[in-house]
Design a protein around this motif. Sequence first.
Motif, PDB file in Angstrom:
ATOM      1  N   LEU A   1      -6.408  -0.120   5.430  1.00 24.72           N
ATOM      2  CA  LEU A   1      -5.358   0.863   5.668  1.00 24.72           C
ATOM      3  C   LEU A   1      -5.697   2.152   4.921  1.00 24.72           C
ATOM      4  O   LEU A   1      -5.975   2.125   3.719  1.00 24.72           O
ATOM      5  CB  LEU A   1      -4.006   0.317   5.195  1.00 24.72           C
ATOM      6  N   ALA A   2      -5.689   3.285   5.633  1.00 27.90           N
ATOM      7  CA  ALA A   2      -6.080   4.543   5.002  1.00 27.90           C
ATOM      8  C   ALA A   2      -5.396   5.727   5.660  1.00 27.90           C
ATOM      9  O   ALA A   2      -4.932   5.646   6.807  1.00 27.90           O
ATOM     10  CB  ALA A   2      -7.597   4.721   5.067  1.00 27.90           C
ATOM     11  N   ILE A   3      -5.341   6.822   4.920  1.00 33.38           N
ATOM     12  CA  ILE A   3      -4.841   8.087   5.448  1.00 33.38           C
ATOM     13  C   ILE A   3      -6.050   8.940   5.803  1.00 33.38           C
ATOM     14  O   ILE A   3      -6.893   9.217   4.937  1.00 33.38           O
ATOM     15  CB  ILE A   3      -3.959   8.818   4.424  1.00 33.38           C
ATOM     16  N   PRO A   4      -6.189   9.366   7.064  1.00 30.37           N
ATOM     17  CA  PRO A   4      -7.322  10.215   7.427  1.00 30.37           C
ATOM     18  C   PRO A   4      -7.139  11.636   6.883  1.00 30.37           C
ATOM     19  O   PRO A   4      -6.082  12.235   7.046  1.00 30.37           O
ATOM     20  CB  PRO A   4      -7.309  10.191   8.954  1.00 30.37           C
ATOM     21  N   ILE A   5      -8.168  12.155   6.229  1.00 30.83           N
ATOM     22  CA  ILE A   5      -8.095  13.475   5.609  1.00 30.83           C
ATOM     23  C   ILE A   5      -8.773  14.527   6.476  1.00 30.83           C
ATOM     24  O   ILE A   5      -8.189  15.554   6.804  1.00 30.83           O
ATOM     25  CB  ILE A   5      -8.743  13.467   4.212  1.00 30.83           C
ATOM     26  N   ARG A   6     -10.019  14.277   6.849  1.00 34.08           N
ATOM     27  CA  ARG A   6     -10.715  15.226   7.719  1.00 34.08           C
ATOM     28  C   ARG A   6     -11.892  14.529   8.399  1.00 34.08           C
ATOM     29  O   ARG A   6     -12.345  13.474   7.960  1.00 34.08           O
ATOM     30  CB  ARG A   6     -11.225  16.435   6.930  1.00 34.08           C
TER      31      ARG A   6
ATOM     32  N   SER B   1     -13.458  11.450   6.324  1.00 32.78           N
ATOM     33  CA  SER B   1     -13.015  11.392   4.935  1.00 32.78           C
ATOM     34  C   SER B   1     -11.625  10.762   4.923  1.00 32.78           C
ATOM     35  O   SER B   1     -10.698  11.272   5.564  1.00 32.78           O
ATOM     36  CB  SER B   1     -12.977  12.806   4.339  1.00 32.78           C
ATOM     37  N   LEU B   2     -11.479   9.646   4.211  1.00 29.79           N
ATOM     38  CA  LEU B   2     -10.233   8.874   4.216  1.00 29.79           C
ATOM     39  C   LEU B   2      -9.752   8.642   2.787  1.00 29.79           C
ATOM     40  O   LEU B   2     -10.526   8.689   1.842  1.00 29.79           O
ATOM     41  CB  LEU B   2     -10.442   7.516   4.893  1.00 29.79           C
ATOM     42  N   TYR B   3      -8.458   8.371   2.677  1.00 33.17           N
ATOM     43  CA  TYR B   3      -7.902   7.940   1.392  1.00 33.17           C
ATOM     44  C   TYR B   3      -7.387   6.517   1.577  1.00 33.17           C
ATOM     45  O   TYR B   3      -6.441   6.268   2.335  1.00 33.17           O
ATOM     46  CB  TYR B   3      -6.768   8.852   0.933  1.00 33.17           C
ATOM     47  N   SER B   4      -8.032   5.563   0.918  1.00 30.93           N
ATOM     48  CA  SER B   4      -7.681   4.156   1.059  1.00 30.93           C
ATOM     49  C   SER B   4      -6.361   3.860   0.364  1.00 30.93           C
ATOM     50  O   SER B   4      -6.228   4.054  -0.843  1.00 30.93           O
ATOM     51  CB  SER B   4      -8.788   3.272   0.481  1.00 30.93           C
TER      52      SER B   4
END
Length: 337
Positions: free
Chosen positions: A187-192, A205-208
């Motif tokens: 599960l992650a938030i996509p950054i760019r 580039s993701l934030y886990s």
Amino acid sequence: MELFHEYKNKYFHLVFRILNLAKNGLYKDEIIRLIEDEEYDEKVIGKDFKTFEGMILNQYGKEDNFNFLEEREGKYYSILNSEDSIPLKVRFSKLEKSWLNGMIKEPVVQTLLGKETSKKLETALTDMKEKGSNQIIEFTNKVQNGFDIDLEKLSKDFYTILEGIINEKPILYSNVDKNGNEYNNQLAIPIRIEYSLKDDKFRASLYSLDEKRSILVNLHTLKEVKIAKNVDSNIKRKDVLKKLKEKKYSEVPITIELEDIRGAMERCFMSFSSFERNSRTISKNKYEIDIYYYTFEEDEVIRKIMSLGPYVKVKAPNRVREIIIDKIKRAFMYETT
């Protein structure tokens, strides 16, 4: 407008955006949100402590305002009287058209743009002599990929991640890293989404949310990616960007003083084009520039500063100035031995 004047170009783009979006009217809070997302931290840009926000929203005298917008019934409209859906269009040079004409022949570009958009671009570029090839573009320092790309899957994953970025939605992905380790249903938030010309790879580039850290994945190694449903995350993309910046950015910028001799200013802005900067004029042809950077980039920043030669000096911090002085001394001693 000077080609490498960061303030003018950044705010020019912001005006360009606002005028196009204001064709059908924008509320004041919508304009303020656009400005806050794109302007520099230093909000005062005009004389007498005037701000970009105040000048665009006509909050000062007529001579001090931009006068690009007019207010009617609680909304701001562009003063441009245009029947076109896009009042301000981007105008391409012949060289840019040649480059674009070559790029739309690339299979990966055609896949990402889609048949309809690719066809429109080809029709718009029918006046170009160079057709069907990319021979006018020379790629240097490019690594040959040792893998095959599934263009259909790449396009699907690309737009799934893009949807997550635009709509502030977390994603679930499964990936295989370069060592063969598998990570399933992460599960992650996509950054760019990034593209490396040198490696010819698309990366995300993701934030886990599971590991509470930033990660980078290659799109060609993704097994599966989808929008996570029924997941309500309190962490937003802009919060992650702010957190990463605070965590990894140097505590203070490197401040240099630059004398614009033999194109030093232009070379400086080219060298530091990928870095966040603040610049100001301190006298004729003399400028002061703050360079913000990630801590792991310090060696590269120092190398770029030294490449500018005798027309630059480091004003702060002392630690960086001493490092450069030591490097120069050692280089001089090496030359004289």
